[in-house]
Design a protein around this motif. Structure first.
Motif, PDB file in Angstrom:
ATOM      1  N   ALA A 206       0.810  -1.216   0.000  1.00  0.00           N
ATOM      2  CA  ALA A 206       0.000   0.000   0.000  1.00  0.00           C
ATOM      3  C   ALA A 206       0.845   1.268   0.000  1.00  0.00           C
ATOM      4  N   VAL A 207       1.865   1.325   0.843  1.00  0.00           N
ATOM      5  CA  VAL A 207       2.574   2.588   1.067  1.00  0.00           C
ATOM      6  C   VAL A 207       4.082   2.452   0.851  1.00  0.00           C
ATOM      7  N   GLY A 208       4.547   1.273   0.465  1.00  0.00           N
ATOM      8  CA  GLY A 208       5.982   1.054   0.328  1.00  0.00           C
ATOM      9  C   GLY A 208       6.650   2.010  -0.640  1.00  0.00           C
ATOM     10  N   SER A 209       6.011   2.283  -1.771  1.00  0.00           N
ATOM     11  CA  SER A 209       6.616   3.181  -2.749  1.00  0.00           C
ATOM     12  C   SER A 209       6.757   4.594  -2.187  1.00  0.00           C
ATOM     13  N   LEU A 210       5.790   5.037  -1.382  1.00  0.00           N
ATOM     14  CA  LEU A 210       5.865   6.363  -0.775  1.00  0.00           C
ATOM     15  C   LEU A 210       7.000   6.419   0.250  1.00  0.00           C
ATOM     16  N   VAL A 211       7.147   5.370   1.051  1.00  0.00           N
ATOM     17  CA  VAL A 211       8.247   5.322   2.019  1.00  0.00           C
ATOM     18  C   VAL A 211       9.587   5.430   1.292  1.00  0.00           C
ATOM     19  N   TYR A 212       9.718   4.669   0.213  1.00  0.00           N
ATOM     20  CA  TYR A 212      10.975   4.680  -0.546  1.00  0.00           C
ATOM     21  C   TYR A 212      11.270   6.078  -1.104  1.00  0.00           C
ATOM     22  N   LEU A 213      10.265   6.717  -1.693  1.00  0.00           N
ATOM     23  CA  LEU A 213      10.479   8.036  -2.288  1.00  0.00           C
ATOM     24  C   LEU A 213      10.821   9.083  -1.242  1.00  0.00           C
ATOM     25  N   GLU A 214      10.165   9.036  -0.069  1.00  0.00           N
ATOM     26  CA  GLU A 214      10.428  10.030   0.967  1.00  0.00           C
ATOM     27  C   GLU A 214      11.833   9.876   1.539  1.00  0.00           C
ATOM     28  N   VAL A 215      12.263   8.635   1.748  1.00  0.00           N
ATOM     29  CA  VAL A 215      13.618   8.413   2.270  1.00  0.00           C
ATOM     30  C   VAL A 215      14.648   8.823   1.220  1.00  0.00           C
ATOM     31  N   ARG A 216      14.378   8.535  -0.043  1.00  0.00           N
ATOM     32  CA  ARG A 216      15.290   8.956  -1.112  1.00  0.00           C
ATOM     33  C   ARG A 216      15.331  10.481  -1.213  1.00  0.00           C
ATOM     34  N   ARG A 217      14.171  11.135  -1.033  1.00  0.00           N
ATOM     35  CA  ARG A 217      14.120  12.598  -1.122  1.00  0.00           C
ATOM     36  C   ARG A 217      14.979  13.233  -0.038  1.00  0.00           C
ATOM     37  N   ALA A 218      15.136  12.539   1.077  1.00  0.00           N
ATOM     38  CA  ALA A 218      15.974  13.064   2.160  1.00  0.00           C
ATOM     39  C   ALA A 218      17.457  12.902   1.869  1.00  0.00           C
ATOM     40  N   GLY A 219      17.797  12.289   0.725  1.00  0.00           N
ATOM     41  CA  GLY A 219      19.195  12.130   0.347  1.00  0.00           C
ATOM     42  C   GLY A 219      19.759  10.762   0.630  1.00  0.00           C
ATOM     43  N   ALA A 220      18.913   9.796   0.981  1.00  0.00           N
ATOM     44  CA  ALA A 220      19.401   8.462   1.322  1.00  0.00           C
ATOM     45  C   ALA A 220      19.862   7.722   0.072  1.00  0.00           C
ATOM     46  N   ARG A 221      20.884   6.902   0.224  1.00  0.00           N
ATOM     47  CA  ARG A 221      21.298   6.019  -0.858  1.00  0.00           C
ATOM     48  C   ARG A 221      20.202   4.986  -1.104  1.00  0.00           C
ATOM     49  N   ARG A 222      20.173   4.445  -2.297  1.00  0.00           N
ATOM     50  CA  ARG A 222      19.094   3.538  -2.665  1.00  0.00           C
ATOM     51  C   ARG A 222      19.050   2.295  -1.787  1.00  0.00           C
ATOM     52  N   GLN A 223      20.199   1.768  -1.425  1.00  0.00           N
ATOM     53  CA  GLN A 223      20.219   0.555  -0.610  1.00  0.00           C
ATOM     54  C   GLN A 223      19.579   0.801   0.759  1.00  0.00           C
ATOM     55  N   LEU A 224      19.843   1.966   1.358  1.00  0.00           N
ATOM     56  CA  LEU A 224      19.229   2.302   2.641  1.00  0.00           C
ATOM     57  C   LEU A 224      17.726   2.492   2.477  1.00  0.00           C
ATOM     58  N   ALA A 225      17.302   3.150   1.402  1.00  0.00           N
ATOM     59  CA  ALA A 225      15.877   3.351   1.172  1.00  0.00           C
ATOM     60  C   ALA A 225      15.158   2.023   0.959  1.00  0.00           C
ATOM     61  N   LEU A 226      15.788   1.087   0.258  1.00  0.00           N
ATOM     62  CA  LEU A 226      15.202  -0.239   0.056  1.00  0.00           C
ATOM     63  C   LEU A 226      15.102  -0.994   1.374  1.00  0.00           C
TER      64      LEU A 226
END
Length: 712
Positions: free
Chosen positions: A371-391
């Protein structure tokens, strides 16, 4: 609960194309599922409605419980002649007198008999007065009201009878939809011609085994000489017809491969693209057939019917997740944290912690990730997180809430095990949640990279004004939620808890969607509001699209749950648990062995099927070894979550791959070229290390504390 799709991308399936044909197919598959889920909500609400109807009836007509059923006239005679009855009884007493019967009681004096007759006549008159009074009070309004009240009461009885049939129909409709859309749970999506054909052939064999097993089960039941109830026989016929139809669909899919399938392929990848439910069915089916027990799979799948109400709630939780996905609520919650411009690691921790609450209310980790996984990923990435951390944060976002109220998994544990209660489990669940959140924060911060912190975009705007501005859009949601819950409490005396959540939350989310639609229309009518954003769908359209998406996830999940029960049947009948020692040398050795087994179970089984298996096999061993039941089940829940995050299956990660897309996964690998082992595999290692550490602490911490207390 953990879902992954057998085919990523377009879930519509290539066979159906687009346009009117696809729309017609979508309605044919989703409308029956929607109606079943709607009936389940109504039936689950019927007991609360009935209770309120009884209270209202009592308030309107005192003694309403007497008016619910037409009274029967008393059998006595209120106009009885006392003198005649007295003479008759004296005559009968004299005729029965035997002077040679030394043990006979003395004849009763006439006055005593008269008093008895007068008392009986008075009692009879009282009964007739009461009967006449009730009859007089049953007026046409009372008759109409009690007809309504009895109809609602009958709905509750119907729920008990029809739950199994509704569940079977829902499984077959949703499972068939997932089959047609190639959306069943597998380790990787099908891509090549060989992938599709091997997958379809494996599913054909699996459904053929299920068909044969159910037919054998029916034959055994009818030939056993016992009376098979009509609803049970109907249920067996539903299974037989459903599995037979699925065989035909699989045969068609073997011949008709999607046009976008790549040529070639290899057997190794094709096996990984085979849905897990088919693999489990082939394993358990082979065992039962080789042991001459053809009806074995049918028997164990039918065990789902014993928990039909809980399984239907699982389906409702999936729908709840899809409805939540269509609201703006999650986005607005994340907007609150954006003004603080947190470090990527901090926002990842916040995302995981905040996600625990909706995870608990959506019944399991998989639903929330979908339901919300894609939003969590985008918000963490928007904060500057590397992709592995966002995943990693996305995969973990659905893991911490399974121990919080009102998670359905904990309710099932308490329902199957009298040694524990939901209050006890949820009480300790809060402590486990705080522990795992702290551990995730610890590992995220000690493995942080300076490059991430330097790459994040800083804002020069004042923090607190922006924060309060972000809070304002949440106020209407808080009001809506409060009003809806108060309405349930006042009108139905129903309060949001682990038992009522599957029934109340769909209504609550429908209210939120309706509100968002009204606000959107109001803004568009305003001359000052000009936006290029698409118009929000109507409530009807949201319900239709939510059910369409939920249908395939429900089918994939319930099919996996049913077939994992057959794996549990193999473990049970093969007596694999007897390989464990009946007694352990110490509670420490018992805990070590049980933790290992629980993690392995979590790696291959869905949580609900795993709870069923553990309840009937391992729990008793743990109790005998001296492990407290509450302690054991907290360890079990943490071990299961570790299993869901662990290769080779790692279902939470498969879900994350589904919601963020294959391109992000590819870029995450390119992003870490030349990095050390941790950063190359951080999406797997960070959740694993977090949950493994939590499991060690939860499992052995209380034992160490008890040991120190006893030695002190």
């Amino acid at each position: 609960m953990d879902l992954n799709t057998h085919q990523s991308g377009n879930t519509g399936g290539s066979e159906f194309g687009s346009g009117k044909g696809e729309g017609l197919y979508r309605w044919l598959s989703t409308l029956p599922a929607f109606l079943i889920l709607l009936v389940v909500v109504l039936l689950n609400t019927s007991h609360a409605i009935h209770a309120q109807l009884l209270l209202f009836g009592e308030a309107q007509w005192q003694g309403y419980y007497q008016l619910r059923i037409d009274p029967k006239a008393p059998a006595c005679d209120p106009d009885q002649d006392i003198e005649q009855a007295l003479q008759r009884m004296i005559r009968e007493q004299n005729e029965a007198d035997d002077e040679f019967d030394l043990l006979a009681s003395d004849p009763l004096p006439p006055e005593v008999i008269r008093q008895s007759l007068e008392a009986a006549k008075a009692d009879c008159q009282f009964k007739f007065d009461r009967y006449n009074g009730i009859v007089e009070r049953i007026t046409p309004p009372v008759e109409a009201y009690r007809a309504l009240e009895k109809w609602v009461a009958d709905l509750g009885e119907f729920r008990m009878i029809a739950s199994g049939i509704m569940l079977a129909v829902l499984v077959l409709i949703c499972g068939g939809t997932a089959l047609l859309r190639k959306h069943h749970i597998s380790l990787r999506p099908a891509a090549t011609v060989m992938d599709y054909r091997v997958s379809a052939f494996a599913q054909l064999l699996a459904f053929a085994i299920l068909f044969y097993s159910m037919a054998s089960f029916k034959s055994v039941a009818l030939s056993a000489g016992i009376n098979v109830r009509s609803e049970h026989l109907t249920l067996l016929w539903i299974w037989i017809l459903g599995f037979g139809s699925a065989v035909a669909i699989c045969l068609y899919q073997i011949m008709k491969v999607p046009s976008e399938a790549l040529p070639g392929g290899n057997l190794g990848n094709a096996f990984l693209a085979t849905p897990l439910y088919a693999i489990f069915t082939l394993i358990s089916g082979s065992y039962f057939l080789l042991n001459g027990h053809a009806s074995g799979i049918g028997i164990y799948i039918n065990q789902m019917m014993e928990l039909a109400s809980l399984m239907l709630n699982v389906a409702l939780y999936v729908l709840i997740g899809m409805l939540l996905k269509r609201t703006d609520l999650a986005q607005k919650v994340f907007d609150v944290f954006r003004p603080f411009n947190f470090r990527p690691e901090m926002l990842a921790v916040i995302a995981v912690a905040v996600s625990a609450i909706p995870t608990a209310y959506t019944g399991g980790s998989g639903i929330f990730v979908i339901a919300v996984g894609s939003l969590v990923y985008l918000e963490v990435r928007r904060a500057g997180a590397r992709r592995q951390l966002a995943l990693a944060a996305t995969a973990m976002s659905g893991s911490l809430g399974v121990v919080l109220r009102p998670c359905l998994l904990v309710v099932i544990v308490a329902a199957l095990n009298n040694e524990v209660t939901t209050d006890e489990l949820f009480g300790w669940g809060v402590k486990v949640f705080l522990l795992t959140t702290a551990l995730f924060a610890f590992y995220a911060f000690i493995t942080s990279k300076k490059d991430d912190d330097q790459s994040r975009i800083t804002s020069q705007e004042p923090v607190w004004p922006a924060f309060f501005a972000a809070l304002k859009p949440l106020v209407p949601y808080v009001v809506l939620i409060a009003v809806t819950l108060i309405a349930y409490a006042v009108v139905l005396a129903a309060y949001l808890d682990e038992f009522s959540a599957p029934t109340i939350l769909p209504v609550l989310l429908a209210v939120i969607l309706l509100y968002e639609r009204m606000v959107d229309k109001k803004n568009r009518r305003s001359a000052a509001a000009h936006t290029d954003e698409p118009e929000k769908p109507t409530l009807f359209a949201n319900l239709q699209s939510s059910t369409a998406e939920a249908t395939v996830h429900i089918g994939a999940l319930l099919m996996l749950m049913g077939t994992t029960m057959t794996i549990g049947g193999v473990i049970e009948r093969a007596e694999l648990m007897t390989l464990l020692p009946a007694e352990f040398s110490s509670v420490w050795m018992a805990m070590l062995a049980l933790v290992t087994i629980l993690v392995l179970i979590g790696m291959i089984m869905d949580p609900y099927g795993a709870v069923l298996l553990v309840s009937v096999t391992i729990a008793g061993i743990a109790y005998k070894a001296g492990i407290d039941p509450i302690h054991f089940w907290m360890v079990t829940l943490v071990a299961f979550e570790l299993g869901y995050l662990s290769p080779p299956v790692a279902l939470n990660h498969l879900l994350t791959r589904q919601v963020v897309g294959e391109e992000e996964i590819r870029l995450s690998k390119l992003e870490t070229v030349g990095e050390n082992f941790w950063y190359r595999h951080e999406k797997i290692l960070l959740p694993l290390v977090t949950m493994a550490t939590a499991l060690v602490i939860v499992a052995f911490g209380p034992l160490a504390w008890a040991s120190m207390q006893s030695s002190a």
